[in-house]
Scaffold this motif. Structure first.
Motif, PDB file in Angstrom:
ATOM      1  N   UNK A 132       2.780 -49.387   1.918  1.00 21.21           N
ATOM      2  CA  UNK A 132       1.326 -49.161   2.533  1.00 21.21           C
ATOM      3  C   UNK A 132       1.151 -49.476   3.815  1.00 21.21           C
ATOM      4  N   UNK A 133       0.188 -49.151   4.639  1.00 23.86           N
ATOM      5  CA  UNK A 133      -0.158 -48.922   5.898  1.00 23.86           C
ATOM      6  C   UNK A 133       0.816 -48.201   6.756  1.00 23.86           C
ATOM      7  N   UNK A 134       0.543 -47.956   8.086  1.00 24.81           N
ATOM      8  CA  UNK A 134       1.430 -47.028   9.101  1.00 24.81           C
ATOM      9  C   UNK A 134       1.237 -45.581   8.383  1.00 24.81           C
ATOM     10  N   UNK A 135       1.965 -44.759   9.180  1.00 26.71           N
ATOM     11  CA  UNK A 135       2.138 -43.252   8.683  1.00 26.71           C
ATOM     12  C   UNK A 135       2.816 -43.290   7.470  1.00 26.71           C
ATOM     13  N   UNK A 136       3.774 -44.239   7.022  1.00 22.54           N
ATOM     14  CA  UNK A 136       4.279 -44.227   5.976  1.00 22.54           C
ATOM     15  C   UNK A 136       3.430 -44.376   4.449  1.00 22.54           C
ATOM     16  N   UNK A 137       2.295 -45.116   4.915  1.00 23.78           N
ATOM     17  CA  UNK A 137       1.429 -45.331   3.967  1.00 23.78           C
ATOM     18  C   UNK A 137       0.561 -44.024   3.635  1.00 23.78           C
ATOM     19  N   UNK A 138       0.363 -43.137   4.745  1.00 24.17           N
ATOM     20  CA  UNK A 138      -0.134 -41.831   4.388  1.00 24.17           C
ATOM     21  C   UNK A 138       0.954 -40.892   3.617  1.00 24.17           C
ATOM     22  N   UNK A 139       1.828 -41.044   4.104  1.00 23.71           N
ATOM     23  CA  UNK A 139       3.148 -40.148   3.421  1.00 23.71           C
ATOM     24  C   UNK A 139       3.084 -40.095   1.843  1.00 23.71           C
ATOM     25  N   UNK A 140       2.702 -41.414   1.556  1.00 24.18           N
ATOM     26  CA  UNK A 140       2.810 -41.553  -0.099  1.00 24.18           C
ATOM     27  C   UNK A 140       1.789 -40.921  -0.753  1.00 24.18           C
ATOM     28  N   UNK A 141       0.737 -40.537  -0.185  1.00 23.58           N
ATOM     29  CA  UNK A 141      -0.226 -39.616  -0.713  1.00 23.58           C
ATOM     30  C   UNK A 141      -0.134 -38.225  -0.427  1.00 23.58           C
ATOM     31  N   UNK A 142       1.127 -37.868  -0.207  1.00 19.02           N
ATOM     32  CA  UNK A 142       0.936 -36.230   0.062  1.00 19.02           C
ATOM     33  C   UNK A 142       2.495 -35.747  -0.521  1.00 19.02           C
ATOM     34  N   UNK A 143       2.511 -34.547  -0.478  1.00 17.07           N
ATOM     35  CA  UNK A 143       3.761 -33.795  -1.156  1.00 17.07           C
ATOM     36  C   UNK A 143       3.864 -32.664  -0.532  1.00 17.07           C
ATOM     37  N   UNK A 144       5.312 -32.276  -0.043  1.00 16.81           N
ATOM     38  CA  UNK A 144       5.499 -31.025   0.557  1.00 16.81           C
ATOM     39  C   UNK A 144       5.752 -29.507  -0.281  1.00 16.81           C
ATOM     40  N   UNK A 145       5.047 -28.621   0.441  1.00 22.34           N
ATOM     41  CA  UNK A 145       5.255 -27.392  -0.254  1.00 22.34           C
ATOM     42  C   UNK A 145       5.982 -26.395   0.931  1.00 22.34           C
ATOM     43  N   UNK A 146       7.250 -25.856   0.579  1.00 20.77           N
ATOM     44  CA  UNK A 146       7.937 -24.937   1.657  1.00 20.77           C
ATOM     45  C   UNK A 146       7.583 -23.484   1.018  1.00 20.77           C
ATOM     46  N   UNK A 147       7.268 -22.752   2.017  1.00 23.97           N
ATOM     47  CA  UNK A 147       6.914 -21.202   1.890  1.00 23.97           C
ATOM     48  C   UNK A 147       7.846 -20.293   2.683  1.00 23.97           C
ATOM     49  N   UNK A 148       8.418 -19.644   1.633  1.00 22.04           N
ATOM     50  CA  UNK A 148       9.513 -18.562   2.499  1.00 22.04           C
ATOM     51  C   UNK A 148       8.836 -17.251   2.398  1.00 22.04           C
ATOM     52  N   UNK A 149       8.790 -16.818   3.579  1.00 22.31           N
ATOM     53  CA  UNK A 149       8.233 -15.390   3.524  1.00 22.31           C
ATOM     54  C   UNK A 149       9.396 -14.526   4.133  1.00 22.31           C
ATOM     55  N   UNK A 150       9.815 -13.746   3.359  1.00 20.64           N
ATOM     56  CA  UNK A 150      10.893 -12.596   3.656  1.00 20.64           C
ATOM     57  C   UNK A 150      10.632 -11.764   4.928  1.00 20.64           C
ATOM     58  N   UNK A 151      11.799 -11.886   5.558  1.00 24.95           N
ATOM     59  CA  UNK A 151      11.763 -10.765   6.845  1.00 24.95           C
ATOM     60  C   UNK A 151      12.617  -9.599   6.680  1.00 24.95           C
ATOM     61  N   UNK A 152      13.206  -9.636   5.281  1.00 27.99           N
ATOM     62  CA  UNK A 152      14.355  -8.802   5.013  1.00 27.99           C
ATOM     63  C   UNK A 152      13.479  -7.378   4.601  1.00 27.99           C
TER      64      UNK A 152
END
Ligand code: NAD
Length: 496
Positions: free
Chosen positions: A476-496
């Motif tokens: 808790x606290x710091x930017x680490x405390x904010x990261x605990x309430x997020x999750x990442x999503x990777x988006x891959x947009x094909x350029x092929x």
């Protein structure tokens, strides 16, 4: 020890607009659907101030459904970051405006001196809302280069519905440590404060609504462990942010695992405070007393194990015993008071039983204090210093959560580190020395999420705090405390 005369202990009313038996759900005060009620007691006077609902299954279901709807369909997670930040800043401003009222409420609920509540609890609460309002802007993603041609990026998204379950010792701060980053990241929240100290959480519901937090985004259910367990078992809750004892934390992790919720656990501590012979002894003694009496020892990061290098052992023990005996204990409404009562009668009995077992079973010597202050009407316990205990004693190994300090001698730096690390806990630690290299070397060897050098108890919103070992996981606290309430999503947009 100086104490306030019982006739002088004030019994202030708990404050305005306390909604007896009602819960804050979906932006409105609603009568609890449970018939069970719980008294809220002023621990300084043992007088019942009000009653609150013991929320049951239907209440919890309604609160989670509101939070779920607000997350899935409402504006909050989709709101421009700037607008969310503006609302959190408005919340900070409203808390500042109501600081005196909230401090009084916190004081009558917990027993902590009202001047400390205003300076520390309210100061930190306002600071956290401002900090996470500012940090909300940092919720940006990133673009990544991939092996196969693409335009790929990583989004940072909220987690969903957060159950925030908190203990009794710092009700407002500990709920804010969850609510502010959870809301900043776009989550919705169901908050269950501790059963003994629910008053400021209820008041916060109105203030957050006034700040512009939409209906359903912040909900409060009151009640004890069974109410918390209903939240943990609810399949629509995505994350549990828990602060409390290690024993209950274990249970929380087990139950939350059934539905694989995200979990952060901020648990108990038994923090060691090392005084080397080269330390500034006057400063070290002052910090060591503050470390175990602050908030009547009901501080997860209390310094409750004093380790002293043998050449200065007698001087330090004499100094700490004298200073502990001189701490002003008494009326939480008096600006002179440093130590108020323990928060509950059951809790006082537990602290007393530890001290009694230490003396009768483990051969402890009482060097200061030793028991309840019978001349005062509430749940007062004298700051207590115990010598003669070895590392295996439960008084050295277990969290007592009262103003009780054990003291042990050591001969070498290695021995000090071994004793300090020699419990299942790892929340905080401290050391006093005038040697700079020693300070950094020992700090690196201590198994704790927070280490103080030549002081104790300094916390800052920018510094992440949390446990090593059985003091929990997550920060808790710091930017680490904010990261605990997020999750990442990777988006891959094909350029092929
Ligand atoms: P506790 O563990 O008894 O209760 C904490 C919360 O959990 C309360 O709201 C309680 O109602 C709830 N609860 C109890 N049983 C539950 C269950 N089965 N399911 C879900 N919720 C349940 O703690 P406490 O006595 O209120 O507080 C003191 C403890 O909190 C100490 O151990 C202290 O060290 C710890 N604490 C830790 C931190 C930290 O940041 N690490 C901060 C403050 C307090």
């Amino acid at each position: 020890m100086t104490t306030t005369h019982p006739d002088e202990i004030a019994t202030p009313a708990p404050g305005p607009s306390l909604p007896e038996g009602r819960l804050y759900i979906d932006g409105a005060w609603q009568d609890s659907q449970s018939d069970e009620r719980r008294d809220v007691i002023n621990p300084a006077t043992a007088v019942v101030m009000t009653t609150v609902a013991e929320a049951g299954e239907k209440d919890v279901a309604a609160a989670v459904a509101a939070a779920r709807r607000a997350y899935d369909e409402g504006p909050w997670p989709r709101m421009p970051l700037r607008e969310r930040a503006r609302i959190l800043n408005r919340a900070a401003e409203l808390i500042r405006t109501h600081a005196a009222e909230l401090a009084k409420l916190e004081s009558v609920d917990t027993g902590k001196p009202v001047h400390f509540a205003e300076m520390i609890d309210l100061g930190a609460t306002i600071g956290h809302f401002e900090y996470y309002a500012a940090l909300a802007w940092s919720l940006d993603g990133s673009v990544r280069e991939t092996a196969i041609p693409s335009f790929s990026y990583v989004r940072r998204e909220p987690i969903g519905v957060v159950a925030a379950i908190t203990p009794f010792n710092f009700p407002l701060i500990l709920s804010t440590l969850k609510i502010a980053p959870a809301l900043a990241a776009g989550n919705t929240v169901v908050h269950k404060p501790a059963e003994d100290t629910p008053l400021t959480a209820l008041r916060m519901a109105d203030l957050l609504a006034e700040a512009g937090v939409p209906a359903g985004v912040f909900n409060v259910v009151t009640g004890g462990g069974p109410t918390g367990e209903l939240l943990l078992r609810h399949p629509a809750v995505d994350k549990v942010a828990f602060t409390g004892s290690t024993g209950i934390g274990r249970k929380v992790a087990t139950i939350a695992a059934e539905t694989l919720k995200h979990v952060t656990l901020e648990l108990g501590g038994k923090s060691a405070n090392i005084i080397f012979a080269d330390a500034d002894l006057e400063s070290a003694i002052g910090a060591s007393v503050n470390a175990f009496v602050f908030n009547t020892g009901q501080f997860c990061m209390a310094g409750t194990r004093l380790l002293v290098e043998r050449p200065v052992y007698d001087d330090v023990v004499a100094g700490v015993a004298a200073a502990a005996g001189g701490v002003p204990v008494g009326d939480p409404t008096s600006p002179q008071t440093v130590v108020g009562p323990l928060t509950g009668e059951r809790h006082l009995a537990k602290v007393q039983s530890y001290v009694d077992a230490g003396t009768s079973r483990d051969g402890a010597t009482v060097l200061a204090g030793g028991g309840r202050i019978e001349s005062l009407p509430g749940y007062y316990f004298a700051p207590t210093l115990l010598g003669g205990l070895n590392q295996g004693s439960p008084l050295v190994q277990e969290e007592i959560f009262g103003p009780v300090l054990t003291v042990q001698a050591f001969d070498t730096e290695d021995e000090a580190v071994a004793l300090a690390n020699g419990t299942p806990y790892g929340l905080a630690a401290g050391l006093h020395t005038t040697k700079i290299a020693r300070a950094h070397q020992v700090a690196a060897r201590l198994q704790a999420g927070m280490v103080w050098v030549n002081t104790w108890g300094m916390l800052d919103v920018t510094l992440p705090a949390g446990g090593y070992k059985q003091s929990g996981y997550g920060r808790e606290q710091g930017s680490e405390g904010l990261a605990e309430y997020t999750q990442t999503k990777s988006v891959f947009v094909s350029l092929g």
